[in-house]
Design an enzyme around this catalytic site. Sequence first.
Site: not given
Length: 313
Positions: A111, A139, A152, A230, A291
């Site tokens: 990425d 991204h 956490n 997309n 994505s």
Amino acid sequence: MKIISFQRGMPIREILSDLQKKVTTKTERLPWRCYDEWSCLCIKDNIYEQFCEHFRRYQAMVEENVTVSVHAKTEAMPEGEEEIPWGVRYVGAERLWRKGKGEGVKVAVIDTGISRDHFDLKGRIKGGVHFVRGKQNGHGTHVAGIIVAEMNQRGIVGVSPEADLYDVRAFDHEGKASLSTILQALQWSIANQMDVINMSFGMPAYSEALARAVEKAHERGIVMVASAGNSGGAVEYPARYKNVMGVSAIDQSGRLASFSARGKGADMKAPGVEILSTWPGNQFKKLNGTSMAAPHVSGLMALEIGRKRNKKK
């Protein structure tokens, strides 16, 4: 740059040795990048033009070094914290955590790079490599959080919060990468024995070299997950290859998003609308896109691999 794919089974090292006898200067040797395992070579355009007759003699397939794009649709304003985002709930991660949270499963995210100091990610990032330098965009960090954001008591939780994440940066700050850089990223992921590769990007045209890289990763037992695209139309590559799990995007009602690619190559559907995840600067944002759908599936694959390993213990 040109990407050359020789016919399968041909002795690529002998071919290159024959070519190198014709190359006389150091400058001409520098641009070469060879992928022996899938019989491909990347060279600069001027070198190809100089020796094109050599490649024609071997009936090699020649491709342009096209641009590949990430599949994030839109960006919203920062949102407040949420312990378990709707997408993580939708895919049933909470129920699956009873049998493990992906501990020790190696997930590569090819990425734009990941914010390694984000408090929800830094404990899960175990390594990686950057083939691209310079400014990042968010991204890759967003994709990473969907997969492995830590449990956490702060921020959000990812689908497989105990998996090991590897930051493989191939894209620039505009979300663009060359095909040759994608090949490097896949080669690194194979060599470093990743269990899962998340590819939240695509291109419309078929690539023989990319197909061979995907095939080699599949032969090594690596699970590959890619966003469908997309465009609202046909599924892009690499999602469309048979050994890659192509993922379309759905909204909270389970409906296919209007922007999501669909059809051949769309093997699965996953949340991809208003997805809250990690963002650089210890922030969180909502994004839309296939994505965002793909890493939900990558997280599920990490959980499945972890469960299978636990059974063998």
